[in-house]
Write a protein that holds these residues in place. Structure first.
Motif, PDB file in Angstrom:
ATOM      1  N   VAL A  34       3.766   1.236  -3.649  1.00 54.02           N
ATOM      2  CA  VAL A  34       3.359   1.405  -5.071  1.00 54.02           C
ATOM      3  C   VAL A  34       1.795   1.426  -5.098  1.00 54.02           C
ATOM      4  O   VAL A  34       1.420   1.811  -5.620  1.00 54.02           O
ATOM      5  N   HIS A  35       0.844   1.722  -3.984  1.00 57.12           N
ATOM      6  CA  HIS A  35       0.179   2.300  -3.974  1.00 57.12           C
ATOM      7  C   HIS A  35      -1.188   1.366  -4.323  1.00 57.12           C
ATOM      8  O   HIS A  35      -2.542   1.180  -5.427  1.00 57.12           O
ATOM      9  N   LEU A  36      -0.785  -0.321  -3.897  1.00 58.96           N
ATOM     10  CA  LEU A  36      -2.080  -1.536  -4.156  1.00 58.96           C
ATOM     11  C   LEU A  36      -3.118  -2.124  -3.389  1.00 58.96           C
ATOM     12  O   LEU A  36      -1.666  -2.328  -2.223  1.00 58.96           O
ATOM     13  N   ALA A  88       0.754  -1.257  -0.111  1.00 62.39           N
ATOM     14  CA  ALA A  88      -0.161  -0.339   0.159  1.00 62.39           C
ATOM     15  C   ALA A  88       0.614   0.879   0.175  1.00 62.39           C
ATOM     16  O   ALA A  88       0.823   2.315  -1.124  1.00 62.39           O
ATOM     17  N   ARG A  89       2.316   1.038   0.874  1.00 63.03           N
ATOM     18  CA  ARG A  89       3.070   2.746   1.261  1.00 63.03           C
ATOM     19  C   ARG A  89       3.524   2.479   0.030  1.00 63.03           C
ATOM     20  O   ARG A  89       4.029   4.188  -0.341  1.00 63.03           O
TER      21      ARG A  89
END
Lengths: 326, 326
Positions: free
Chosen positions: A279-281, A276-277
């Motif tokens: 690569v925003h997946l 999440a942090r």
């Protein structure tokens, strides 16, 4: 708890499916996989990480590949499968494309978003309490009741494996890493990657990431014989709660896999936060297993170019926010 | 609160930057944008939505395009800019690539991940309490102190606009939608999209999404003259807290934009939840503005093919989980 099965060596026909033919049939209908890199990940892991993400695939996981390959090949009008959810949604999607009816047997405690996804594609969902009855037993019950129905395995099927091999093909067309780390549940994805590696990238190591709480595949590889969990694990990786590898998958993995990393639950959650942090997946727990394997055994991967397969993103918001708030 | 500025018509040179030349220079260093679609989104919004996501761009937002274009053109050895964070991280990244030193003035209450991102690329961060001093005033102070330093605008700069136009070019090379919805802060991205539309997709509508709490651009378009907020808005969209459009941006947008949707905060949070659920993207509030515009004025977009630009993904985990738990 595990029992050893005498049918472990009955591997069945492995090679009658021509992977290029399957690839040509399904790739035009698939989304290309998403390749991602991040200096933040590399720094944290001490490796050069290439993420190969299927969260943007149709139905949110790599299973669209397997399901479409299987559905295009199916002869019955009605398809039936057991699935913790991703294969179910993918099969519902693929069945609709291929003009089949579809029923999916799912554990009653599957992620709600996964149940919704199956229904959204027009399939029938059959919920089973896996503490009282195995998915397999419920499938057999339904098969007897429904008559002319084709039962598809989410992993132990040559077309499924050939479908998943298209992900490996995309990876090896993109580049040749030192190794590929891939989540292991029933072994459908990992055996697809091994098959693609054998054809396209001989010498690249393929390593599995499996929850420590559901380590039947790791035990099977060590024992040299297929081991089976006595009951479904409670690991947060709901895509890896299968009782054992498929027979075909075990036959491929026992000679094709360089090893399996047994991943503690807390590393799964940490990998989800990192993804999440960095690569925003938004990934589901099972989808974070490969990256979690690098957190579990960092020295094994240090300095190498490591492709981590992120297998899917379907996870209930409540569980997701709890895990990444960690 | 707004004041009207007499310099609103002083648009400066707009056309001396040749967009194809900028595109050729920067596109090899950029990641291609990510196109995503989802039946779940289409159903919820009653439109055929194409997401154009820059969350996987270098430094996690479209600003890498602008920053690289500006840094490659800069003549001083030391670059200085004010930024709520994404342009800062992007400029730090671009400056390192182009061999420049870099200082970034940031609001003290910027998302921590954004401050970390700037520092991670080797730039100096200068925090300013925006209630006590404007970013612009702090930049002028530093400029006087540092001497030979080139001050770059995150939006009001021909190279920045040309850099952002490369995102529009990628979109219009991919397909020709009915309209493009794009977040509006200082107007850098939206004016880049308008420029690309003018060259490549004449007739496609470009519509802005702006926080209702920071609606200076909407007011400017209605008034026909550049309006300015008296102080920085508290909208959760920290990338859209700029006091006003840039002069060059206003000149482009007043004739190029088909309108601006003023988006309430709750629609931003709902759009963030939808993006997590439907396509597994973690987006920052500003990045959800375009989709939130569709939630705000659904009838305006009903039945159309709408490209929504998802501008970035940099948001603190704590704020993120709070918003998508909403």
């Amino acid at each position: 708890m595990a029992e050893r099965d005498s049918w472990a060596e009955d591997t069945g026909p492995l090679d009658f499916v021509e992977p290029d033919r399957v690839g040509r049939a399904i790739r035009p209908h698939l989304k290309p996989t998403t390749f991602l890199e991040s200096p933040l990940l590399d720094e944290r892991l001490g490796a050069r990480v290439l993420l190969v993400s299927e969260t943007t695939q149709h139905t949110g996981s790599f299973k669209a590949r397997a399901a479409l390959a299987a559905a295009l090949h199916a002869e019955s009008e009605h398809l039936l499968a057991a699935s913790s959810g991703n294969f179910g949604a993918a099969l519902a999607w693929a069945a609709a494309r291929a003009g089949h009816r579809c029923t999916v047997v799912m554990p009653a405690d599957s992620a709600r978003v996964k149940i919704d996804n199956v229904r959204a594609h027009g399939a029938t969902v059959d919920l089973v309490d896996t503490r009282a009855q195995s998915r397999q037993s419920r499938v057999e019950e339904l098969q007897a009741k429904l008559g002319d129905v084709e039962v598809l395995s989410a992993y132990d099927d040559p077309h499924v494996i050939a479908g998943n091999a298209t992900l490996g093909a995309e990876l090896f067309e993109h580049e040749r890493p030192d190794c590929v780390v891939v989540p292991v549940g029933g072994g459908g994805l990992s055996s697809g990657i091994v098959r693609a590696r054998d054809r396209l990238a001989d010498g690249v190591l393929v390593i599995g990431g499996e929850p420590l709480l559901a380590n039947d595949a790791a035990r099977s590889l060590k024992a040299g014989i297929l081991c089976r969990d006595a009951e479904e694990s409670r690991t947060i990786c709901d895509g890896a709660r299968t009782l054992s590898l498929g027979v075909r998958n075990f036959a491929i993995l026992r000679r094709g896999l360089a090893g399996i990393v047994e991943v503690p639950e807390e590393h799964v959650a940490e990998a989800m936060r990192l993804l999440a942090r960095a690569v925003h997946l938004k990934v589901e727990p099972t989808g974070a297993l490969a990256l979690a394997a690098l957190l579990t055994e960092p020295t094994r991967f240090a300095g190498h170019r490591v492709a981590c397969v992120v297998s899917g993103g379907n996870v209930d918001e409540e569980l997701y926010t709890r895990l990444i708030s960690g």
